[in-house]
Write a protein that holds these residues in place. Structure first.
Motif, PDB file in Angstrom:
ATOM      1  N   MET A   1       7.318   3.098  18.228  1.00 64.28           N
ATOM      2  CA  MET A   1       6.024   2.499  17.897  1.00 64.28           C
ATOM      3  C   MET A   1       5.424   3.246  16.711  1.00 64.28           C
ATOM      4  N   ASN A   2       5.058   2.507  15.611  1.00 63.37           N
ATOM      5  CA  ASN A   2       4.470   3.173  14.457  1.00 63.37           C
ATOM      6  C   ASN A   2       3.015   3.516  14.708  1.00 63.37           C
ATOM      7  N   ASP A   3       2.426   4.276  13.765  1.00 63.47           N
ATOM      8  CA  ASP A   3       1.053   4.741  13.953  1.00 63.47           C
ATOM      9  C   ASP A   3       0.072   3.591  14.055  1.00 63.47           C
ATOM     10  N   PHE A   4       0.277   2.557  13.239  1.00 65.67           N
ATOM     11  CA  PHE A   4      -0.650   1.421  13.266  1.00 65.67           C
ATOM     12  C   PHE A   4      -0.618   0.722  14.616  1.00 65.67           C
ATOM     13  N   SER A   5       0.579   0.506  15.161  1.00 66.13           N
ATOM     14  CA  SER A   5       0.702  -0.133  16.471  1.00 66.13           C
ATOM     15  C   SER A   5       0.076   0.726  17.561  1.00 66.13           C
ATOM     16  N   SER A   6       0.246   2.051  17.434  1.00 65.92           N
ATOM     17  CA  SER A   6      -0.326   2.954  18.418  1.00 65.92           C
ATOM     18  C   SER A   6      -1.850   2.886  18.397  1.00 65.92           C
ATOM     19  N   ILE A   7      -2.421   2.834  17.203  1.00 61.39           N
ATOM     20  CA  ILE A   7      -3.879   2.741  17.078  1.00 61.39           C
ATOM     21  C   ILE A   7      -4.387   1.434  17.676  1.00 61.39           C
ATOM     22  N   ARG A   8      -3.687   0.349  17.378  1.00 61.55           N
ATOM     23  CA  ARG A   8      -4.085  -0.950  17.925  1.00 61.55           C
ATOM     24  C   ARG A   8      -4.036  -0.944  19.445  1.00 61.55           C
ATOM     25  N   ARG A   9      -2.995  -0.335  20.009  1.00 57.29           N
ATOM     26  CA  ARG A   9      -2.884  -0.274  21.474  1.00 57.29           C
ATOM     27  C   ARG A   9      -4.011   0.569  22.063  1.00 57.29           C
ATOM     28  N   ASP A  10      -4.316   1.691  21.420  1.00 56.94           N
ATOM     29  CA  ASP A  10      -5.403   2.537  21.915  1.00 56.94           C
ATOM     30  C   ASP A  10      -6.726   1.790  21.910  1.00 56.94           C
ATOM     31  N   ARG A  11      -6.982   1.057  20.855  1.00 51.23           N
ATOM     32  CA  ARG A  11      -8.227   0.300  20.776  1.00 51.23           C
ATOM     33  C   ARG A  11      -8.277  -0.792  21.843  1.00 51.23           C
ATOM     34  N   LYS A  12      -7.125  -1.404  22.093  1.00 50.07           N
ATOM     35  CA  LYS A  12      -7.064  -2.445  23.112  1.00 50.07           C
ATOM     36  C   LYS A  12      -7.326  -1.856  24.497  1.00 50.07           C
ATOM     37  N   LEU A  13      -6.751  -0.663  24.754  1.00 47.75           N
ATOM     38  CA  LEU A  13      -6.987  -0.002  26.039  1.00 47.75           C
ATOM     39  C   LEU A  13      -8.436   0.450  26.170  1.00 47.75           C
ATOM     40  N   ASP A  14      -9.033   0.887  25.072  1.00 50.71           N
ATOM     41  CA  ASP A  14     -10.457   1.241  25.099  1.00 50.71           C
ATOM     42  C   ASP A  14     -11.294   0.041  25.509  1.00 50.71           C
ATOM     43  N   LEU A  15     -10.990  -1.102  24.911  1.00 52.50           N
ATOM     44  CA  LEU A  15     -11.730  -2.317  25.228  1.00 52.50           C
ATOM     45  C   LEU A  15     -11.490  -2.738  26.671  1.00 52.50           C
ATOM     46  N   ALA A  16     -10.237  -2.612  27.122  1.00 47.37           N
ATOM     47  CA  ALA A  16      -9.912  -2.973  28.505  1.00 47.37           C
ATOM     48  C   ALA A  16     -10.648  -2.064  29.488  1.00 47.37           C
ATOM     49  N   ALA A  17     -10.717  -0.776  29.176  1.00 46.56           N
ATOM     50  CA  ALA A  17     -11.424   0.161  30.053  1.00 46.56           C
ATOM     51  C   ALA A  17     -12.911  -0.170  30.111  1.00 46.56           C
ATOM     52  N   HIS A  18     -13.479  -0.519  28.964  1.00 42.57           N
ATOM     53  CA  HIS A  18     -14.896  -0.887  28.920  1.00 42.57           C
ATOM     54  C   HIS A  18     -15.147  -2.144  29.745  1.00 42.57           C
ATOM     55  N   ALA A  19     -14.276  -3.136  29.575  1.00 41.04           N
ATOM     56  CA  ALA A  19     -14.427  -4.383  30.329  1.00 41.04           C
ATOM     57  C   ALA A  19     -14.306  -4.139  31.831  1.00 41.04           C
ATOM     58  N   ALA A  20     -13.349  -3.295  32.225  1.00 46.02           N
ATOM     59  CA  ALA A  20     -13.160  -3.002  33.647  1.00 46.02           C
ATOM     60  C   ALA A  20     -14.346  -2.259  34.224  1.00 46.02           C
ATOM     61  N   TRP A  21     -14.914  -1.326  33.446  1.00 47.70           N
ATOM     62  CA  TRP A  21     -16.103  -0.593  33.931  1.00 47.70           C
ATOM     63  C   TRP A  21     -17.249  -1.565  34.172  1.00 47.70           C
ATOM     64  N   LEU A  22     -17.469  -2.472  33.221  1.00 47.26           N
ATOM     65  CA  LEU A  22     -18.549  -3.452  33.360  1.00 47.26           C
ATOM     66  C   LEU A  22     -18.323  -4.361  34.568  1.00 47.26           C
ATOM     67  N   TYR A  23     -17.058  -4.732  34.804  1.00 45.15           N
ATOM     68  CA  TYR A  23     -16.751  -5.679  35.882  1.00 45.15           C
ATOM     69  C   TYR A  23     -16.779  -5.006  37.251  1.00 45.15           C
ATOM     70  N   TYR A  24     -16.076  -3.885  37.398  1.00 48.04           N
ATOM     71  CA  TYR A  24     -15.923  -3.267  38.712  1.00 48.04           C
ATOM     72  C   TYR A  24     -17.039  -2.280  39.060  1.00 48.04           C
ATOM     73  N   ILE A  25     -17.575  -1.605  38.061  1.00 49.88           N
ATOM     74  CA  ILE A  25     -18.591  -0.587  38.329  1.00 49.88           C
ATOM     75  C   ILE A  25     -19.995  -1.160  38.198  1.00 49.88           C
ATOM     76  N   ALA A  26     -20.256  -1.876  37.099  1.00 47.52           N
ATOM     77  CA  ALA A  26     -21.612  -2.378  36.860  1.00 47.52           C
ATOM     78  C   ALA A  26     -21.855  -3.761  37.459  1.00 47.52           C
ATOM     79  N   GLY A  27     -20.775  -4.433  37.923  1.00 46.50           N
ATOM     80  CA  GLY A  27     -20.948  -5.717  38.593  1.00 46.50           C
ATOM     81  C   GLY A  27     -21.244  -6.877  37.669  1.00 46.50           C
ATOM     82  N   ASN A  28     -20.854  -6.779  36.399  1.00 44.75           N
ATOM     83  CA  ASN A  28     -21.074  -7.879  35.465  1.00 44.75           C
ATOM     84  C   ASN A  28     -20.073  -9.010  35.712  1.00 44.75           C
TER      85      ASN A  28
END
Length: 319
Positions: A1-28
């Protein structure tokens, strides 16, 4: 995996973690998540699913979340709360509570329909503001219900409304008075000024009011920040005060104190019982009695707190 792909995956996981926190923790809901993260509903659903598949939320679901939900429901039932959120207790409870409160506040701020939101001041609410994502929402009005000056004219360090306005672009209305006037006559004069009457009228129309809750005693928030002096602390303790909201002191049953500094408080008056949504944002062992009394006296009808505080509140509910 090149650096660009790694950065894109990290950003996607950041977004997924944020979405999961809002859904499971904050009840959105997924629709609310889509609005807050500025993505489609389908993308929000995929992000939550990705968080599950990547085990990003495993530590949230093993125990603390389910227990916190049960505590929140117990608090809601015990005191008839319109809003109640309980977060896991951390080393500094203010962190988790402020994140949760910021998420709740952002639900209001993200709406396009103009709203009025009101706030007291203090360390906890300033922490909430620091968690708010920058945005541009000039259609809203953010109103203070408490001044930010001492008897001697120096400003407190934990003003909320101006800092929130800087962060989200909403119109700010700070209260142009000290927290507590030097005399009853000064308070009466200050509260007849057009600027105060305007803010009071706006505060009465607020969709929600977020307040901090302070204990009363030596080195309590009002005392530590210079809004009351040694003699005034003693006077309040002798009058039976255990807590305060926006400078208004109340006793163990949550009833506002007659006289003492309450005769000189230059803040917007509190309703008792609260008729509109008033959300207390507070938690720690020092403030349990103050929080319980605020609930008992119906000065607040919403609460965002942490697990340890929730357990103590329920344990003392019938004291």
């Amino acid at each position: 995996m090149n650096d660009f792909s790694s950065i894109r995956r990290d950003r996607k996981l950041d977004l997924a973690a944020h979405a999961a926190w809002l859904y499971y923790i904050a009840g959105n809901t997924q629709d609310e998540i889509a609005i807050k993260l500025q993505i489609s509903r389908q993308a929000a659903q995929r992000m939550v699913a990705l968080a599950v598949s990547e085990r990003l939320i495993k530590f949230r679901l093993d125990y603390p979340l389910s227990n916190c939900i049960a505590l929140a429901e117990a608090l809601r039932d015990r005191w008839g709360l319109a809003v109640c959120e309980v977060v896991p207790t951390t080393t500094d409870p203010r962190n988790g509570i402020s994140i949760c409160a910021a998420t709740h506040l952002e639900n209001y701020l993200m709406t396009r329909t103009p709203l009025i939101l009101a706030f007291s001041s203090g360390r906890m609410l300033r922490s909430v503001v620091e968690q708010i994502s920058p945005m541009n929402q000039p259609q809203h009005k953010v109103i203070s219900i408490v001044g930010n000056l001492s008897h001697y004219g120096h400003a407190g360090r934990h003003e909320v409304v101006m800092h929130l306005s800087d962060r989200v672009g909403s119109q700010a209305y700070p209260v142009p008075t000290p927290v507590i006037a030097t005399s009853v006559e000064e308070r009466q004069l200050l509260q007849t000024q057009r600027s105060f009457l305007t803010i009071k009228a706006l505060a009465e129309q607020a969709k929600a009011t977020f307040v901090g809750i302070g204990q009363i005693g030596w080195d309590c928030p009002l005392h530590r920040d210079g809004f009351i002096n040694d003699a005034e602390v003693t006077e309040l303790v002798e009058a039976g005060a255990v807590g305060e909201i926006a400078g208004w002191a109340y006793d163990r049953e949550g009833m506002l104190i007659e006289g003492a500094t309450n005769s000189r408080v230059a803040s917007v008056p509190l309703e008792q019982p609260a008729q509109k949504l008033v959300i207390g944002v507070a938690g720690d062992s020092e403030r349990i009695e103050a929080i319980r009394a605020a609930l008992q006296g119906k000065l607040i009808n919403g609460l965002i707190t942490d697990k340890e505080s929730a357990q103590k509140l329920l344990a003392t509910a019938n004291d």
